[in-house]
Scaffold this motif. Sequence first.
Motif, PDB file in Angstrom:
ATOM      1  N   ASP A 192      53.758  20.752  63.972  1.00 20.48           N
ATOM      2  CA  ASP A 192      54.575  19.851  63.144  1.00 20.48           C
ATOM      3  C   ASP A 192      53.811  18.574  62.789  1.00 20.48           C
ATOM      4  O   ASP A 192      53.941  18.048  61.681  1.00 20.48           O
ATOM      5  CB  ASP A 192      55.860  19.464  63.878  1.00 20.48           C
ATOM      6  N   GLU A 193      53.033  18.088  63.758  1.00 22.79           N
ATOM      7  CA  GLU A 193      52.369  16.794  63.557  1.00 22.79           C
ATOM      8  C   GLU A 193      51.113  16.702  64.416  1.00 22.79           C
ATOM      9  O   GLU A 193      51.041  17.282  65.502  1.00 22.79           O
ATOM     10  CB  GLU A 193      53.336  15.658  63.913  1.00 22.79           C
ATOM     11  N   ILE A 194      50.138  15.953  63.903  1.00 21.46           N
ATOM     12  CA  ILE A 194      48.897  15.682  64.631  1.00 21.46           C
ATOM     13  C   ILE A 194      48.636  14.182  64.607  1.00 21.46           C
ATOM     14  O   ILE A 194      48.800  13.530  63.570  1.00 21.46           O
ATOM     15  CB  ILE A 194      47.685  16.410  64.001  1.00 21.46           C
ATOM     16  N   GLN A 195      48.229  13.652  65.747  1.00 25.71           N
ATOM     17  CA  GLN A 195      47.846  12.237  65.838  1.00 25.71           C
ATOM     18  C   GLN A 195      46.470  12.163  66.494  1.00 25.71           C
ATOM     19  O   GLN A 195      46.215  12.856  67.488  1.00 25.71           O
ATOM     20  CB  GLN A 195      48.872  11.457  66.658  1.00 25.71           C
ATOM     21  N   PHE A 196      45.605  11.330  65.939  1.00 28.32           N
ATOM     22  CA  PHE A 196      44.243  11.212  66.456  1.00 28.32           C
ATOM     23  C   PHE A 196      44.033   9.868  67.146  1.00 28.32           C
ATOM     24  O   PHE A 196      44.567   8.843  66.722  1.00 28.32           O
ATOM     25  CB  PHE A 196      43.216  11.346  65.325  1.00 28.32           C
ATOM     26  N   ASN A 197      43.235   9.902  68.214  1.00 29.21           N
ATOM     27  CA  ASN A 197      42.761   8.679  68.859  1.00 29.21           C
ATOM     28  C   ASN A 197      41.233   8.713  68.767  1.00 29.21           C
ATOM     29  O   ASN A 197      40.565   9.348  69.590  1.00 29.21           O
ATOM     30  CB  ASN A 197      43.217   8.611  70.318  1.00 29.21           C
ATOM     31  N   SER A 198      40.703   8.066  67.731  1.00 31.24           N
ATOM     32  CA  SER A 198      39.268   8.155  67.465  1.00 31.24           C
ATOM     33  C   SER A 198      38.434   7.472  68.545  1.00 31.24           C
ATOM     34  O   SER A 198      37.294   7.870  68.804  1.00 31.24           O
ATOM     35  CB  SER A 198      38.948   7.553  66.091  1.00 31.24           C
ATOM     36  N   GLN A 199      38.976   6.445  69.187  1.00 28.94           N
ATOM     37  CA  GLN A 199      38.226   5.740  70.229  1.00 28.94           C
ATOM     38  C   GLN A 199      38.047   6.614  71.467  1.00 28.94           C
ATOM     39  O   GLN A 199      36.967   6.675  72.054  1.00 28.94           O
ATOM     40  CB  GLN A 199      38.929   4.434  70.592  1.00 28.94           C
ATOM     41  N   GLN A 200      39.120   7.301  71.865  1.00 28.62           N
ATOM     42  CA  GLN A 200      39.042   8.182  73.032  1.00 28.62           C
ATOM     43  C   GLN A 200      38.627   9.602  72.662  1.00 28.62           C
ATOM     44  O   GLN A 200      38.462  10.449  73.532  1.00 28.62           O
ATOM     45  CB  GLN A 200      40.393   8.207  73.752  1.00 28.62           C
ATOM     46  N   ARG A 201      38.488   9.849  71.353  1.00 23.30           N
ATOM     47  CA  ARG A 201      38.112  11.174  70.843  1.00 23.30           C
ATOM     48  C   ARG A 201      39.085  12.255  71.323  1.00 23.30           C
ATOM     49  O   ARG A 201      38.688  13.318  71.801  1.00 23.30           O
ATOM     50  CB  ARG A 201      36.678  11.530  71.252  1.00 23.30           C
ATOM     51  N   THR A 202      40.369  11.939  71.203  1.00 24.20           N
ATOM     52  CA  THR A 202      41.406  12.889  71.606  1.00 24.20           C
ATOM     53  C   THR A 202      42.409  13.082  70.471  1.00 24.20           C
ATOM     54  O   THR A 202      42.447  12.305  69.511  1.00 24.20           O
ATOM     55  CB  THR A 202      42.157  12.411  72.863  1.00 24.20           C
ATOM     56  N   VAL A 203      43.221  14.118  70.619  1.00 18.58           N
ATOM     57  CA  VAL A 203      44.240  14.428  69.625  1.00 18.58           C
ATOM     58  C   VAL A 203      45.548  14.748  70.343  1.00 18.58           C
ATOM     59  O   VAL A 203      45.548  15.300  71.449  1.00 18.58           O
ATOM     60  CB  VAL A 203      43.796  15.614  68.733  1.00 18.58           C
ATOM     61  N   THR A 204      46.651  14.370  69.719  1.00 22.67           N
ATOM     62  CA  THR A 204      47.985  14.721  70.206  1.00 22.67           C
ATOM     63  C   THR A 204      48.606  15.695  69.213  1.00 22.67           C
ATOM     64  O   THR A 204      48.592  15.451  68.002  1.00 22.67           O
ATOM     65  CB  THR A 204      48.875  13.474  70.339  1.00 22.67           C
ATOM     66  N   ILE A 205      49.135  16.798  69.735  1.00 22.81           N
ATOM     67  CA  ILE A 205      49.712  17.841  68.882  1.00 22.81           C
ATOM     68  C   ILE A 205      51.189  18.011  69.211  1.00 22.81           C
ATOM     69  O   ILE A 205      51.558  18.139  70.385  1.00 22.81           O
ATOM     70  CB  ILE A 205      48.971  19.181  69.078  1.00 22.81           C
ATOM     71  N   LEU A 206      52.023  18.003  68.174  1.00 28.10           N
ATOM     72  CA  LEU A 206      53.448  18.293  68.317  1.00 28.10           C
ATOM     73  C   LEU A 206      53.703  19.646  67.662  1.00 28.10           C
ATOM     74  O   LEU A 206      53.346  19.850  66.491  1.00 28.10           O
ATOM     75  CB  LEU A 206      54.302  17.218  67.653  1.00 28.10           C
ATOM     76  N   ALA A 207      54.298  20.564  68.403  1.00 32.80           N
ATOM     77  CA  ALA A 207      54.479  21.922  67.888  1.00 32.80           C
ATOM     78  C   ALA A 207      55.793  22.524  68.371  1.00 32.80           C
ATOM     79  O   ALA A 207      56.359  22.096  69.380  1.00 32.80           O
ATOM     80  CB  ALA A 207      53.308  22.805  68.313  1.00 32.80           C
ATOM     81  N   LYS A 208      56.252  23.546  67.621  1.00 35.91           N
ATOM     82  CA  LYS A 208      57.456  24.296  67.986  1.00 35.91           C
ATOM     83  C   LYS A 208      57.159  25.787  67.917  1.00 35.91           C
ATOM     84  O   LYS A 208      56.407  26.235  67.044  1.00 35.91           O
ATOM     85  CB  LYS A 208      58.609  23.982  67.022  1.00 35.91           C
ATOM     86  N   PRO A 209      57.769  26.567  68.822  1.00 37.42           N
ATOM     87  CA  PRO A 209      57.591  28.027  68.757  1.00 37.42           C
ATOM     88  C   PRO A 209      58.587  28.672  67.795  1.00 37.42           C
ATOM     89  O   PRO A 209      59.749  28.279  67.734  1.00 37.42           O
ATOM     90  CB  PRO A 209      57.852  28.464  70.201  1.00 37.42           C
ATOM     91  N   TYR A 210      58.128  29.664  67.017  1.00 41.83           N
ATOM     92  CA  TYR A 210      58.977  30.407  66.082  1.00 41.83           C
ATOM     93  C   TYR A 210      58.843  31.903  66.358  1.00 41.83           C
ATOM     94  O   TYR A 210      57.822  32.371  66.826  1.00 41.83           O
ATOM     95  CB  TYR A 210      58.555  30.125  64.645  1.00 41.83           C
TER      96      TYR A 210
END
Length: 210
Positions: A192-210
């Motif tokens: 559903d959504e992706i958020q990046f943290n460029s300083q920590q070189r990480t990503v947050t992922i929001l997802a749902k199962p279908y």
Amino acid sequence: MRKLNIVKYTVKAMKAFFQGWVVAILVMAAAIAGNIQAVMSQNVKTGNSLLAQTQIKADELELAVALPELAEVFFKKGESNSGRVIGIDAQGQALSIQRNGKTAKIPLSQIARVVFKKEALAYRSNRSPIIRGGGERPTGKLVTWSGIPINNFTVKNSTQGQAVVKLKPPVVSTAQLRGIQSVARNRQYVVDEIQFNSQQRTVTILAKPY
């Protein structure tokens, strides 16, 4: 007297013969025991090695996730741009999107979040479509995976919107991994959504199962 000497000689010879056999048998028994112990030791080491490998694999999960065809990229300065997400460059710290045959490469440091349109088509791993805005509802709640190293999130097939995320502790616990794997056996996680943290070189992922 001569017969007695012959008997004594024969008895001595037989004793020597049997003593030789006893020594040979003892030597063979010791050798066999040593070989058995070595084999058992090797089997124990091999078993421990296989067990360790199994535990390592059990603590990691390469999960196939679907990226809908159209995403809105919101910039930190307030503007936005839309298109299909076609790649994430972990080394160059950039997101690539494509629309109308044109490709744009956006630095992750400029991105606030990437939101995938609800009406946009997504595809399962078997290429069957998921029509999220047309009555097909998620079979589970929204999940959030935070602190994923960017190089653990890869777009495998941009045309079909197929990506892979590697999940492991401390991002998710071992128990959570089992739950995710159980859900993914017959359902498809859609991002559903992706958020990046460029300083920590990480990503947050929001997802749902279908």
